[in-house]
Design a protein around this motif. Structure first.
Motif, PDB file in Angstrom:
ATOM      1  N   GLU A  86       0.833  -1.205   0.000  1.00 17.62           N
ATOM      2  CA  GLU A  86       0.000   0.000   0.000  1.00 17.62           C
ATOM      3  C   GLU A  86       0.866   1.253   0.000  1.00 17.62           C
ATOM      4  OE1 GLU A  86      -3.312   0.351  -0.150  1.00 17.62           O
ATOM      5  OE2 GLU A  86      -3.592  -1.808  -0.362  1.00 17.62           O
ATOM      6  N   LYS A  87       1.953   1.213   0.782  1.00 22.03           N
ATOM      7  CA  LYS A  87       2.867   2.357   0.817  1.00 22.03           C
ATOM      8  C   LYS A  87       3.533   2.549  -0.532  1.00 22.03           C
ATOM      9  CE  LYS A  87       4.837   5.691   3.097  1.00 22.03           C
ATOM     10  NZ  LYS A  87       4.040   6.803   3.633  1.00 22.03           N
ATOM     11  N   ASN A  88       3.915   1.452  -1.170  1.00 22.46           N
ATOM     12  CA  ASN A  88       4.528   1.541  -2.498  1.00 22.46           C
ATOM     13  C   ASN A  88       3.568   2.137  -3.521  1.00 22.46           C
ATOM     14  OD1 ASN A  88       7.087   0.719  -2.027  1.00 22.46           O
ATOM     15  ND2 ASN A  88       6.902  -1.281  -2.958  1.00 22.46           N
ATOM     16  N   LYS A  89       2.281   1.746  -3.434  1.00 21.68           N
ATOM     17  CA  LYS A  89       1.278   2.307  -4.335  1.00 21.68           C
ATOM     18  C   LYS A  89       1.156   3.808  -4.133  1.00 21.68           C
ATOM     19  CE  LYS A  89      -1.650  -1.821  -4.729  1.00 21.68           C
ATOM     20  NZ  LYS A  89      -2.974  -2.394  -4.375  1.00 21.68           N
ATOM     21  N   GLU A  90       1.138   4.210  -2.859  1.00 22.86           N
ATOM     22  CA  GLU A  90       1.025   5.639  -2.558  1.00 22.86           C
ATOM     23  C   GLU A  90       2.228   6.408  -3.085  1.00 22.86           C
ATOM     24  OE1 GLU A  90       1.620   7.613   1.508  1.00 22.86           O
ATOM     25  OE2 GLU A  90      -0.552   7.402   1.384  1.00 22.86           O
ATOM     26  N   LEU A  91       3.426   5.837  -2.878  1.00 19.46           N
ATOM     27  CA  LEU A  91       4.644   6.500  -3.351  1.00 19.46           C
ATOM     28  C   LEU A  91       4.684   6.572  -4.877  1.00 19.46           C
ATOM     29  CD1 LEU A  91       7.278   4.948  -0.912  1.00 19.46           C
ATOM     30  CD2 LEU A  91       6.405   7.290  -0.900  1.00 19.46           C
ATOM     31  N   LYS A  92       4.230   5.494  -5.526  1.00 20.47           N
ATOM     32  CA  LYS A  92       4.198   5.489  -6.989  1.00 20.47           C
ATOM     33  C   LYS A  92       3.220   6.543  -7.508  1.00 20.47           C
ATOM     34  CE  LYS A  92       3.682   2.460 -11.007  1.00 20.47           C
ATOM     35  NZ  LYS A  92       2.879   3.437 -11.765  1.00 20.47           N
ATOM     36  N   LYS A  93       2.061   6.628  -6.859  1.00 18.85           N
ATOM     37  CA  LYS A  93       1.078   7.632  -7.261  1.00 18.85           C
ATOM     38  C   LYS A  93       1.645   9.027  -7.092  1.00 18.85           C
ATOM     39  CE  LYS A  93      -3.597   9.276  -6.242  1.00 18.85           C
ATOM     40  NZ  LYS A  93      -4.781   9.135  -5.347  1.00 18.85           N
ATOM     41  N   LEU A  94       2.328   9.251  -5.956  1.00 24.39           N
ATOM     42  CA  LEU A  94       2.934  10.556  -5.705  1.00 24.39           C
ATOM     43  C   LEU A  94       4.017  10.861  -6.730  1.00 24.39           C
ATOM     44  CD1 LEU A  94       3.181  13.050  -3.892  1.00 24.39           C
ATOM     45  CD2 LEU A  94       4.782  11.757  -2.461  1.00 24.39           C
ATOM     46  N   ALA A  95       4.822   9.846  -7.052  1.00 26.59           N
ATOM     47  CA  ALA A  95       5.883  10.032  -8.054  1.00 26.59           C
ATOM     48  C   ALA A  95       5.291  10.351  -9.421  1.00 26.59           C
ATOM     49  CB  ALA A  95       6.755   8.780  -8.141  1.00 26.59           C
ATOM     50  N   ASP A  96       4.194   9.671  -9.760  1.00 27.63           N
ATOM     51  CA  ASP A  96       3.523   9.938 -11.039  1.00 27.63           C
ATOM     52  C   ASP A  96       2.980  11.369 -11.077  1.00 27.63           C
ATOM     53  OD1 ASP A  96       4.079   7.408 -11.882  1.00 27.63           O
ATOM     54  OD2 ASP A  96       2.089   6.589 -11.409  1.00 27.63           O
ATOM     55  N   GLU A  97       2.378  11.788  -9.956  1.00 26.99           N
ATOM     56  CA  GLU A  97       1.825  13.147  -9.888  1.00 26.99           C
ATOM     57  C   GLU A  97       2.930  14.197  -9.998  1.00 26.99           C
ATOM     58  OE1 GLU A  97      -0.304  13.171  -6.233  1.00 26.99           O
ATOM     59  OE2 GLU A  97      -2.077  12.147  -7.055  1.00 26.99           O
ATOM     60  N   LEU A  98       4.042  13.946  -9.296  1.00 31.71           N
ATOM     61  CA  LEU A  98       5.165  14.886  -9.365  1.00 31.71           C
ATOM     62  C   LEU A  98       5.771  14.906 -10.763  1.00 31.71           C
ATOM     63  CD1 LEU A  98       6.957  14.171  -5.952  1.00 31.71           C
ATOM     64  CD2 LEU A  98       5.659  16.214  -6.583  1.00 31.71           C
ATOM     65  N   GLY A  99       5.840  13.720 -11.373  1.00 31.28           N
ATOM     66  CA  GLY A  99       6.356  13.647 -12.733  1.00 31.28           C
ATOM     67  C   GLY A  99       5.487  14.408 -13.707  1.00 31.28           C
ATOM     68  N   GLU A 100       4.163  14.309 -13.521  1.00 33.29           N
ATOM     69  CA  GLU A 100       3.237  15.032 -14.392  1.00 33.29           C
ATOM     70  C   GLU A 100       3.354  16.531 -14.175  1.00 33.29           C
ATOM     71  OE1 GLU A 100       0.737  15.149 -17.517  1.00 33.29           O
ATOM     72  OE2 GLU A 100       1.609  13.351 -16.645  1.00 33.29           O
ATOM     73  N   ILE A 101       3.495  16.936 -12.910  1.00 29.24           N
ATOM     74  CA  ILE A 101       3.642  18.363 -12.600  1.00 29.24           C
ATOM     75  C   ILE A 101       4.903  18.917 -13.244  1.00 29.24           C
ATOM     76  CG2 ILE A 101       4.141  19.980 -10.722  1.00 29.24           C
ATOM     77  CD1 ILE A 101       2.232  18.328  -8.978  1.00 29.24           C
ATOM     78  N   ASN A 102       5.979  18.134 -13.218  1.00 28.59           N
ATOM     79  CA  ASN A 102       7.251  18.579 -13.805  1.00 28.59           C
ATOM     80  C   ASN A 102       7.174  18.755 -15.312  1.00 28.59           C
ATOM     81  OD1 ASN A 102       8.609  18.712 -11.353  1.00 28.59           O
ATOM     82  ND2 ASN A 102       9.289  16.579 -11.463  1.00 28.59           N
ATOM     83  N   LYS A 103       6.144  18.171 -15.933  1.00 32.43           N
ATOM     84  CA  LYS A 103       5.975  18.310 -17.378  1.00 32.43           C
ATOM     85  C   LYS A 103       5.226  19.587 -17.755  1.00 32.43           C
ATOM     86  CE  LYS A 103       5.592  13.291 -18.141  1.00 32.43           C
ATOM     87  NZ  LYS A 103       4.655  12.221 -18.605  1.00 32.43           N
ATOM     88  N   LEU A 104       4.613  20.237 -16.763  1.00 31.63           N
ATOM     89  CA  LEU A 104       3.698  21.331 -17.056  1.00 31.63           C
ATOM     90  C   LEU A 104       4.314  22.698 -16.798  1.00 31.63           C
ATOM     91  CD1 LEU A 104       0.441  19.865 -15.465  1.00 31.63           C
ATOM     92  CD2 LEU A 104       1.262  19.630 -17.819  1.00 31.63           C
ATOM     93  N   ASP A 105       3.856  23.666 -17.590  1.00 35.26           N
ATOM     94  CA  ASP A 105       4.225  25.060 -17.364  1.00 35.26           C
ATOM     95  C   ASP A 105       3.419  25.583 -16.182  1.00 35.26           C
ATOM     96  OD1 ASP A 105       5.301  27.749 -18.175  1.00 35.26           O
ATOM     97  OD2 ASP A 105       3.154  28.115 -18.456  1.00 35.26           O
ATOM     98  N   ALA A 106       4.092  26.214 -15.229  1.00 34.45           N
ATOM     99  CA  ALA A 106       3.436  26.621 -13.986  1.00 34.45           C
ATOM    100  C   ALA A 106       2.318  27.634 -14.212  1.00 34.45           C
ATOM    101  CB  ALA A 106       4.469  27.196 -13.016  1.00 34.45           C
ATOM    102  N   GLN A 107       2.491  28.552 -15.133  1.00 34.06           N
ATOM    103  CA  GLN A 107       1.501  29.613 -15.332  1.00 34.06           C
ATOM    104  C   GLN A 107       0.282  29.133 -16.111  1.00 34.06           C
ATOM    105  OE1 GLN A 107       2.963  33.152 -17.287  1.00 34.06           O
ATOM    106  NE2 GLN A 107       0.928  34.036 -17.518  1.00 34.06           N
ATOM    107  N   THR A 108       0.518  28.398 -17.184  1.00 28.61           N
ATOM    108  CA  THR A 108      -0.582  28.077 -18.099  1.00 28.61           C
ATOM    109  C   THR A 108      -1.193  26.693 -17.878  1.00 28.61           C
ATOM    110  OG1 THR A 108       0.944  27.154 -19.741  1.00 28.61           O
ATOM    111  CG2 THR A 108       0.491  29.520 -19.863  1.00 28.61           C
ATOM    112  N   GLY A 109      -0.419  25.787 -17.292  1.00 26.43           N
ATOM    113  CA  GLY A 109      -0.919  24.437 -17.084  1.00 26.43           C
ATOM    114  C   GLY A 109      -0.775  23.527 -18.289  1.00 26.43           C
ATOM    115  N   ILE A 110      -0.251  24.049 -19.418  1.00 25.76           N
ATOM    116  CA  ILE A 110       0.010  23.169 -20.557  1.00 25.76           C
ATOM    117  C   ILE A 110       1.457  22.672 -20.452  1.00 25.76           C
ATOM    118  CG2 ILE A 110      -1.659  24.374 -21.998  1.00 25.76           C
ATOM    119  CD1 ILE A 110       0.703  25.682 -23.467  1.00 25.76           C
ATOM    120  N   TYR A 111       1.870  21.831 -21.384  1.00 31.61           N
ATOM    121  CA  TYR A 111       3.203  21.257 -21.297  1.00 31.61           C
ATOM    122  C   TYR A 111       4.288  22.317 -21.428  1.00 31.61           C
ATOM    123  CZ  TYR A 111       1.057  16.655 -21.652  1.00 31.61           C
ATOM    124  OH  TYR A 111       0.317  15.522 -21.410  1.00 31.61           O
TER     125      TYR A 111
END
Length: 345
Positions: free
Chosen positions: A176-201
């Motif tokens: 369960e902890k691994n799932k949570e960490l993977k989800k968090l890593a995926d979310e952080l990875g997705e955030i790192n792909k986005l432009d902070a102001q506009t929300g697009i890539y």
């Protein structure tokens, strides 16, 4: 109660204590029942019953108050230093699985700082108990073989069941902890792909995406877009409105790209649309973007805002850096020709 064992918001020490308390209480109740069934009511049976009551009280206190350090020490100390050695001294090798169960509880439930020391101490202590048992064997009451068989079988089954229960819970908590960490890593990875102001890539992900298309040998066009007279818009209407224009335009091109590609912020007031298709399809997409951008500006400031663009169609073997340079050159020609136009050749 069971679901709380996997609730990541609850401190791991408290969840692990709940596992120990439950396993200890159930195992001791079973052991107590077996002692009565095999040996009847005697001093050893009474001692096992007392241990069961103490474990239950310590478990209840720890779970009720959330202060688990002392109850944990009481439970571990009781079973490792008293109950299991007592059973071994009384019944001999038939209760040996309990000694192993005691060592297992140290590994599973003690924190890392104390685990090694306590395990070593328990090993020495158990060695002394084993030696003492065989030194005093002539003075210890003997029972018939059926009693030893019943004790040994029950000790094995209870120990195996307790370890299975504890390990199953621990493994599931780990998963369960691994799932949570993977989800968090995926979310952080997705955030790192986005432009902070506009929300697009952002441009970093744009380059990554283009490299994937090149590796897959897919046909695509890259349209580099620059908002015309953007500095004048900032001067005339203010920076907050300029930011609004950037964000709104980003939304327009993101919707236009849809499943046909992606939209990304190239830098400042520059954007890029990657279209999976030929130049004509990309030009049609930009025509729709132009209409929506103009409609937005008319509704906001009663004037039409425009953009210029340069389209570069991918050719096999061309590097990403060359795609960017060619698109920039075509964009520059669009600006020289008077803006508000698309250059693709």
């Amino acid at each position: 109660m069971f679901n709380k064992l996997f609730d990541q918001s609850i401190d791991i020490k408290k969840r692990m204590f709940a596992v120990l308390a439950a396993a200890g209480l159930v195992s001791n109740n079973l052991g107590f029942a077996v002692n009565i069934a095999v040996y009847g009511v005697n001093a050893i049976t009474a001692a096992c019953g007392l241990c069961t009551l103490i474990i239950g009280a310590a478990g209840f206190f720890g779970l009720k108050t959330g202060k688990v350090r002392l109850p944990l020490g009481i439970i571990l100390g009781l079973i490792i230093a008293f109950e299991f050695p007592m059973l071994f001294l009384a019944y001999g090798a038939s209760t040996f699985p309990y000694m192993l169960l005691g060592l297992f509880t140290i590994i599973a439930f003690c924190d890392e700082k104390r685990r090694g020391v306590l395990f070593s101490a328990a090993m020495v202590y158990d060695g002394v108990i084993i030696g003492l048992r065989y030194a005093l064997c002539d003075n210890i009451p003997r029972y018939d073989s059926s009693a030893y068989f019943g004790t040994g079988l029950s000790a094995f089954l209870i120990s195996a069941a307790a370890m299975f229960y504890c390990l199953s819970i621990i493994i599931r908590q780990y998963e369960e902890k691994n799932k949570e960490l993977k989800k968090l890593a995926d979310e952080l990875g997705e955030i790192n792909k986005l432009d902070a102001q506009t929300g697009i890539y952002n441009r970093s992900y744009l380059t990554e995406y283009l490299n994937e298309l090149v590796r897959g040998e897919k046909k695509f066009c890259a349209a580099l877009i620059d908002l015309d007279n953007f500095s004048s818009i900032n001067e005339k209407y203010g920076l907050p409105f300029g930011d609004m224009v950037i964000t709104e335009f980003a939304g327009i091109i993101n919707n236009a790209a849809g499943s046909s590609g992606i939209a990304a912020r190239y830098g400042g007031q520059k954007f890029m649309i990657v279209c999976l298709g030929d130049v004509m399809r990309t030009e049609d997409m930009l025509e729709n973007v132009s209409k929506e951008y103009a409609a937005f500006s008319v509704s906001e400031k009663q004037e039409e805002f425009t953009f210029s663009a340069g389209i570069e169609e991918y050719s096999h073997g061309v590097e990403i850096s060359r795609i960017f340079r060619n698109a920039e050159e075509k964009l520059a020609r669009a600006k020289v020709k008077g803006k508000n136009r698309v250059v693709s050749k």
